[in-house]
Design an enzyme around this catalytic site. Structure first.
Site: not given
Ligand code: NAP
Ligand code: MG
Length: 499
Positions: A191, A244-246, A249, A267, A302, A401
Site C-alpha cells: 500500500k 511511516g510515523s510513530t 506504527g 520504521e 525520517c 518531528e
Molecule cells: P504516516 O502518516 O504514518 O503514513 C505511512 C503509511 O501508513 C501511509 O501509507 C499511510 O496511508 C498509512 N496509514 C496512515 N494512517 C493509517 C491508519 N490509521 N491505519 C493504517 N495505515 C495508515 O506517515 P507519512 O506521513 O506518510 O510519512 C511521514 C512519516 O514517515 C514521518 O514520521 C517519518 O519519520 C516516517 N518515515 C520513517 C522512515 C524510517 O525509515 N524510519 C522513513 C521514511 C519516513 P495514507 O497515505 O493514506 O495516510
C-alpha cells in the site's frame, strides 16, 4: 523563467500513461465499489489523476491473489538463482524507465525531479540489484550436534507480506520492502501512501514484465485507515513491514494484536542530533553537510538532522558558515534543474510545518534564518530552510518531528552534556558526529542510542548496512542481509540418526 529542461519534463508528462487502478493478480483493476481519490501535484496545486481507493474488499482480493500465488509455488518454489535473474531484470527496467519514474515521484510529492533522477531511481534499482545478488549467497546452517543427529536450520519464506509505506521517498521505500521480501520467495501486497501512488503502480507492471508471476506483487492504493488498516488486520498476512510515523506504527501493533498476531516491523519517525565538536578540523564541510542534513528532500526525511548541537568554541564560526550554505538551499520549482529544494508534499503539510515555526517563536526561540512560506508559480507549498536558536529541551521544536526544513541549533559546553541532550529524545533513528579526535569519535558513536551514527558525514546509507531505529523510531531493520529476518522464519529439522 522556464528552462528548456522544464519544458522537456512537461512534454514527457503529457505522453505518460498514468497508472491509477489497483494492481491485483497481474492486472490493473478498479476498486470493487468504483471509489477513487484525487491525487494532487504540489508543484501546481492541480489534480494529476483520480486513483482507485481500495477498501476491505479490494485488500481481501489482493491478499487472496498473493496467497494463491504463494501456495502454488509459482515463485516460492523457483530456484534462488531464477529469482535472482528476475529481480536483476527488474533493476534494469527501473533504470530504463528512470525519467518516467522520476517524474511520477516528483509530481506526486514535490521533490526536485533531478534528485529523483540522480538519487531515488538509481537507489531503488540498486536495492533490487543488491538483493537479487543475495539470492544464491545466503546459506542455511547445520547445528553442531555430533554424528548421531543431523539438525538443519533453514530460512523459509513467511507467505504473504504486507508493506505500507510513506510518501517521502515513494519508490525507494517500496524497493526497500519489496526486494528482500520477494527474493526470499514471499508474495507481497503493497500500500503506497495516499500522496504518492503512481510510481508503485507502474513498478508493479515492470515487475510483471521482468518475470515476477501474476499475484506475487499486488498494489492497493488507498487511504491509511481503509486499505492500510485492512492489511494490518488481515488474517492471511503473515508479516507486515511499515515505514511511516510513530503514531501510525503503534496502530499496526494494535491491529496485529487484535487479529492474527502477524509479525509487525516498524520504521518510524526521528529527531536526529548532529554533534559538532570544537576539534572538528573542517568546519566548512560540517556546515555544508549540516545544511544538507535538514534541507535535503525538503527536510521530509525520517533521519533528518534537525537538532544541531554545536560546541561553544566553534559556535560563531560554524553558524556563520551554516548561514552561507543555507543560501544554496532556497526552495524552487521542482522541475528546474537548479532547484535543490522543491515543494512540500501538500498544503496541509505546509500548514503543519508553519505551525511548528509559529510554536518556536511563541516558545521564545529566535529565527536565525528563513521562517517564511513562499508561493512559487501557483503553489504555496514551499517553506524556507529555517534555523532557530534559544530553545530549551522542553520546546516543541526540540522534541517533535517536523518533517520539514526546520532545525534548532543549541550550543553545548562538554561532551557529556552533548550526549545527554542527544540521547534525551524518545526517538533513536540516527545521529551525526563531527570530530577529528579518533578516541572521541569511537566513544561518542558507542554512547549514542540510535540505529545509525554517521561520523564526519551525515545520513550514511548503503544497501550493505542496516537502517532502522532505537526507541520509538521502531524496530527491525531495512537494508542489508538483516532485513531478511523480517521476511523469513527459521525452521529446525532434526534427523535422529541413532535409532
Ligand atoms: P504516516 O502518516 O504514518 O503514513 C505511512 C503509511 O501508513 C501511509 O501509507 C499511510 O496511508 C498509512 N496509514 C496512515 N494512517 C493509517 C491508519 N490509521 N491505519 C493504517 N495505515 C495508515 O506517515 P507519512 O506521513 O506518510 O510519512 C511521514 C512519516 O514517515 C514521518 O514520521 C517519518 O519519520 C516516517 N518515515 C520513517 C522512515 C524510517 O525509515 N524510519 C522513513 C521514511 C519516513 P495514507 O497515505 O493514506 O495516510
Ligand atoms: Mg500520511
Amino acid at each position: 523563467m522556464t528552462t528548456k529542461k522544464q519544458i522537456e519534463w512537461q512534454a514527457l508528462a503529457q505522453k505518460l500513461p498514468l497508472r491509477t487502478q489497483a494492481f491485483i493478480d497481474g492486472q490493473y483493476v478498479d476498486a470493487m465499489d468504483g471509489a477513487t481519490f484525487e491525487s494532487i501535484n504540489p508543484r501546481t496545486g492541480q489534480a494529476v489523476s483520480r486513483v482507485a481507493r481500495c477498501g476491505i474488499a479490494d485488500v481481501d482480493r489482493a491478499v487472496a491473489a498473493a496467497k494463491k500465488a504463494f501456495d502454488s509455488g509459482v515463485w516460492a518454489a523457483r530456484s534462488p538463482r531464477e529469482r535472482k535473474q528476475v529481480l536483476a531484470r527488474l533493476s534494469a527496467l527501473i533504470l530504463q524507465h528512470a525519467d518516467e519514474l522520476a517524474w511520477l515521484d516528483s509530481a506526486d510529492m514535490g521533490k526536485p525531479v533531478n534528485d529523483a533522477l540522480s538519487i531515488d531511481i538509481p537507489g531503488a534499482a540498486g536495492v533490487f540489484a543488491w538483493y537479487a545478488e543475495s539470492a544464491d549467497k545466503v546459506y542455511d546452517q547445520i547445528a553442531p550436534l555430533g554424528p548421531e543427529v543431523h539438525a538443519t536450520i533453514t530460512r523459509e519464506p513467511v507467505g504473504v507480506v504486507a508493506a505500507v509505506v510513506p510518501w517521502n521517498f515513494p519508490l525507494d521505500m517500496a524497493a526497500w520492502k519489496l526486494a528482500p521480501a520477494l527474493v526470499c520467495g514471499n508474495s507481497v501486497v503493497l500500500k503506497p501512501a495516499e500522496q504518492s501512488p503512481h510510481s508503485a503502480l507502474r513498478l508493479a507492471q515492470l515487475a510483471l514484465q521482468a518475470g515476477v508471476p501474476a499475484g506475487v506483487l499486488n498494489v492497493v492504493p488507498g487511504l491509511g485507515p481503509e486499505a492500510g488498516q485492512a492489511l494490518g488486520r488481515h488474517p492471511d498476512v503473515a508479516s507486515l513491514t511499515f515505514t511511516g510515523s510513530t503514531e501510525v506504527g503503534k496502530l499496526f501493533q494494535r491491529y496485529a494484536g487484535e487479529s492474527n498476531m502477524k509479525m509487525v516491523w516498524l520504521e518510524a519517525g526521528g529527531k536526529s542530533a548532529n554533534l559538532i565538536f570544537d576539534d572538528c578540523a573542517d568546519l566548512d564541510l560540517a556546515a555544508a553537510k549540516a545544511a544538507f542534513g535538514f534541507c535535503f528532500n525538503q527536510g521530509e526525511v525520517c533521519s533528518a538532522n534537525t537538532r544541531l548541537l554545536v560546541q561553544r568554541g566553534v559556535w560563531d564560526r560554524f553558524m556563520e558558515r551554516l548561514l552561507v550554505h543555507l543560501k544554496s538551499w532556497q526552495p524552487g520549482d521542482p522541475l528546474n534543474p537548479d532547484s535543490r529544494m522543491g515543494a512540500l508534499v501538500d498544503r496541509g503539510h505546509a500548514d503543519r510545518v508553519m505551525q511548528f515555526i509559529v510554536s518556536g517563536r511563541r516558545e521564545g526561540g529566535s529565527v536565525l534564518a528563513g521562517g517564511q512560506r513562499l508561493t512559487i508559480g501557483a503553489s504555496d507549498c514551499y517553506v524556507q530552510p529555517t534555523v532557530f536558536t534559544g530553545l530549551g529541551p522542553e520546546a516543541t521544536l526540540v522534541r517533535e518531528e517536523v518533517f520539514g526544513p526546520v532545525a534548532v541549533a543549541t550550543p553545548f559546553e562538554t561532551e557529556a552534556q552533548a550526549l545527554q541532550w542527544a540521547n534525551s529524545s524518545p526517538y533513536g533513528l540516527a545521529a551525526s558526529v563531527w570530530t577529528d579526535d579518533l578516541k572521541r569519535a569511537h566513544r561518542v558513536a558507542r554512547a549514542l542510542r540510535v540505529g545509525t551514527v554517521s561520523v564526519n558525514t551525515v545520513d550514511a546509507l548503503d544497501p550493505c548496512v542496516p537502517f532502522g531505529g532505537f526507541g520509538q523510531s521502531g524496530f527491525g531493520r531495512d537494508l542489508s542481509l538483516h532485513a531478511l529476518d523480517k521476511f523469513t522464519q527459521l525452521k529446525t529439522s532434526w534427523f535422529d540418526l541413532k535409532t
